[in-house]
Design a protein around this motif. Structure first.
Motif, PDB file in Angstrom:
ATOM      1  N   SER A   1      45.929 -45.969 145.517  1.00 57.29           N
ATOM      2  CA  SER A   1      45.961 -44.664 146.172  1.00 57.29           C
ATOM      3  C   SER A   1      45.017 -44.660 147.366  1.00 57.29           C
ATOM      4  O   SER A   1      43.966 -45.291 147.347  1.00 57.29           O
ATOM      5  CB  SER A   1      45.562 -43.575 145.181  1.00 57.29           C
ATOM      6  N   PRO A   2      45.382 -43.946 148.433  1.00 56.65           N
ATOM      7  CA  PRO A   2      44.494 -43.861 149.598  1.00 56.65           C
ATOM      8  C   PRO A   2      43.278 -43.006 149.284  1.00 56.65           C
ATOM      9  O   PRO A   2      43.284 -42.187 148.365  1.00 56.65           O
ATOM     10  CB  PRO A   2      45.377 -43.201 150.655  1.00 56.65           C
ATOM     11  N   VAL A   3      42.232 -43.215 150.068  1.00 50.43           N
ATOM     12  CA  VAL A   3      41.018 -42.414 149.946  1.00 50.43           C
ATOM     13  C   VAL A   3      41.000 -41.406 151.079  1.00 50.43           C
ATOM     14  O   VAL A   3      41.024 -41.782 152.256  1.00 50.43           O
ATOM     15  CB  VAL A   3      39.753 -43.297 150.010  1.00 50.43           C
ATOM     16  N   PHE A   4      40.972 -40.128 150.726  1.00 45.00           N
ATOM     17  CA  PHE A   4      40.844 -39.051 151.706  1.00 45.00           C
ATOM     18  C   PHE A   4      39.427 -38.489 151.599  1.00 45.00           C
ATOM     19  O   PHE A   4      38.980 -38.152 150.496  1.00 45.00           O
ATOM     20  CB  PHE A   4      41.838 -37.924 151.418  1.00 45.00           C
ATOM     21  N   ALA A   5      38.729 -38.370 152.726  1.00 46.44           N
ATOM     22  CA  ALA A   5      37.363 -37.857 152.656  1.00 46.44           C
ATOM     23  C   ALA A   5      36.934 -37.267 153.992  1.00 46.44           C
ATOM     24  O   ALA A   5      37.334 -37.729 155.061  1.00 46.44           O
ATOM     25  CB  ALA A   5      36.389 -38.963 152.247  1.00 46.44           C
ATOM     26  N   ALA A   6      36.111 -36.229 153.915  1.00 45.71           N
ATOM     27  CA  ALA A   6      35.509 -35.601 155.090  1.00 45.71           C
ATOM     28  C   ALA A   6      34.359 -34.727 154.601  1.00 45.71           C
ATOM     29  O   ALA A   6      34.298 -34.361 153.421  1.00 45.71           O
ATOM     30  CB  ALA A   6      36.534 -34.759 155.858  1.00 45.71           C
ATOM     31  N   ALA A   7      33.463 -34.401 155.494  1.00 45.96           N
ATOM     32  CA  ALA A   7      32.315 -33.576 155.131  1.00 45.96           C
ATOM     33  C   ALA A   7      32.711 -32.097 155.090  1.00 45.96           C
ATOM     34  O   ALA A   7      33.694 -31.686 155.695  1.00 45.96           O
ATOM     35  CB  ALA A   7      31.187 -33.780 156.140  1.00 45.96           C
ATOM     36  N   ILE A   8      31.928 -31.301 154.359  1.00 49.26           N
ATOM     37  CA  ILE A   8      32.091 -29.856 154.410  1.00 49.26           C
ATOM     38  C   ILE A   8      31.495 -29.361 155.724  1.00 49.26           C
ATOM     39  O   ILE A   8      30.362 -29.687 156.070  1.00 49.26           O
ATOM     40  CB  ILE A   8      31.394 -29.165 153.226  1.00 49.26           C
ATOM     41  N   ALA A   9      32.255 -28.590 156.471  1.00 53.45           N
ATOM     42  CA  ALA A   9      31.787 -28.107 157.764  1.00 53.45           C
ATOM     43  C   ALA A   9      30.628 -27.134 157.585  1.00 53.45           C
ATOM     44  O   ALA A   9      30.665 -26.262 156.719  1.00 53.45           O
ATOM     45  CB  ALA A   9      32.933 -27.436 158.519  1.00 53.45           C
ATOM     46  N   ASP A  10      29.602 -27.304 158.406  1.00 53.84           N
ATOM     47  CA  ASP A  10      28.444 -26.417 158.338  1.00 53.84           C
ATOM     48  C   ASP A  10      28.855 -24.967 158.584  1.00 53.84           C
ATOM     49  O   ASP A  10      29.551 -24.662 159.556  1.00 53.84           O
ATOM     50  CB  ASP A  10      27.404 -26.817 159.389  1.00 53.84           C
ATOM     51  N   GLY A  11      28.432 -24.098 157.685  1.00 64.22           N
ATOM     52  CA  GLY A  11      28.706 -22.680 157.862  1.00 64.22           C
ATOM     53  C   GLY A  11      30.079 -22.235 157.392  1.00 64.22           C
ATOM     54  O   GLY A  11      30.431 -21.067 157.537  1.00 64.22           O
ATOM     55  N   TYR A  12      30.881 -23.183 156.867  1.00 64.37           N
ATOM     56  CA  TYR A  12      32.233 -22.842 156.418  1.00 64.37           C
ATOM     57  C   TYR A  12      32.406 -23.265 154.964  1.00 64.37           C
ATOM     58  O   TYR A  12      31.835 -24.260 154.521  1.00 64.37           O
ATOM     59  CB  TYR A  12      33.292 -23.537 157.266  1.00 64.37           C
ATOM     60  N   THR A  13      33.214 -22.544 154.227  1.00 59.66           N
ATOM     61  CA  THR A  13      33.526 -22.921 152.852  1.00 59.66           C
ATOM     62  C   THR A  13      34.933 -23.471 152.713  1.00 59.66           C
ATOM     63  O   THR A  13      35.242 -24.107 151.715  1.00 59.66           O
ATOM     64  CB  THR A  13      33.380 -21.708 151.908  1.00 59.66           C
ATOM     65  N   HIS A  14      35.768 -23.242 153.723  1.00 61.61           N
ATOM     66  CA  HIS A  14      37.159 -23.677 153.636  1.00 61.61           C
ATOM     67  C   HIS A  14      37.540 -24.557 154.829  1.00 61.61           C
ATOM     68  O   HIS A  14      38.676 -24.520 155.284  1.00 61.61           O
ATOM     69  CB  HIS A  14      38.100 -22.467 153.547  1.00 61.61           C
ATOM     70  N   LYS A  15      36.579 -25.336 155.315  1.00 59.45           N
ATOM     71  CA  LYS A  15      36.869 -26.214 156.438  1.00 59.45           C
ATOM     72  C   LYS A  15      36.116 -27.527 156.251  1.00 59.45           C
ATOM     73  O   LYS A  15      34.970 -27.553 155.791  1.00 59.45           O
ATOM     74  CB  LYS A  15      36.467 -25.550 157.761  1.00 59.45           C
TER      75      LYS A  15
END
Length: 244
Positions: free
Chosen positions: A65-79
């Motif tokens: 399976s591929p790995v999907f990853a990114a950081a939580i955007a500062d100041g946002y809960t849904h981005k």
């Protein structure tokens, strides 16, 4: 993946296709994404997942399976947002195929990029420039992200101008195609300010191409563009990818 009108859908489709072929695949972003449950949200977890999937000789053809990853955007809960450039580089080196959403368009099918967009890394080898044919026939001001930038170079185009072949070509010429840094081995002028490691290949994809009329629209638009700039010209209908 740059442009507008299908980047995130294509990110999922290509990542799963590459993984299905046995490649160790990473998918992330250098800009922002809407939050998705399928994404890991820490660099440490992303690195661990890639290390756990490192293939041995006998596993080379196994589906992973591929790995999907990114950081939580500062100041946002849904981005989601990008990891640091150094962290992105490490994830790139750990994977056999890496895919990156490197542009934002507010979910509109057309876009004119700012001078600081798209957000490219120096080691990007291929760019897929996506154009959403869902804009066809619509008032330009309603379907083009950063329309005000287009007006600066094309004052004859108004917000009410309906999108047709000539308008699509003008949006591309006035936006991405004027950016020499996207097509050569010059400075990655958009964001990182680093020399590219090798010339990039740019592929132009017309999305939402379902009917014969839409295919004709894509072909007619492509005919108005300098074909020598592109490694490939494509028309497709990318359906939303559903992961089970």
């Amino acid at each position: 993946l740059i442009g507008s009108g299908g980047k995130t859908t294509l990110l999922h489709l290509l990542a799963h296709q590459a993984a299905d072929k046995g490649f160790l695949t990473f998918a992330g972003t250098t800009t922002h994404l809407a939050f998705e449950e399928s994404f890991l949200t820490s660099f440490a977890d992303a690195k661990k997942a890639l290390l756990e999937r490192q293939p041995t000789a006998c596993q080379r053809q196994l589906t992973r399976s591929p790995v999907f990853a990114a950081a939580i955007a500062d100041g946002y809960t849904h981005k989601l947002s990008s990891f640091t450039s150094n962290e992105n580089g490490e994830l790139y080196r750990l994977s056999e195929v890496s895919l990156w959403e490197a542009d934002g368009s507010k979910r509109l099918p057309l876009k004119v990029p700012r001078d600081t967009e798209p957000c490219l890394e120096s080691w990007f080898s291929d760019l897929v420039l996506i154009v959403g044919l869902a804009a066809a026939g619509q008032p330009l001001g309603q379907v083009c992200h950063c329309f005000e930038l287009l007006q600066q170079s094309c004052p004859d185009l108004s917000a009410e101008t309906p999108v047709d072949t000539k308008v699509l070509a003008e949006v591309l010429r006035s936006g991405y195609l004027r950016r020499a840094d996207l097509f050569g081995s010059d400075l990655c002028g958009s964001i990182k300010g680093k020399a590219t490691e090798k010339p990039r290949r740019v592929h132009l994809l017309f999305n939402h191409c379902v009917t014969a009329d839409e295919l004709q629209l894509a072909e007619a638009t492509a005919a108005l563009l300098p074909a020598e700039l592109f490694a490939g010209l494509y028309a497709a209908s990318l359906k939303p990818f559903i992961s089970f």
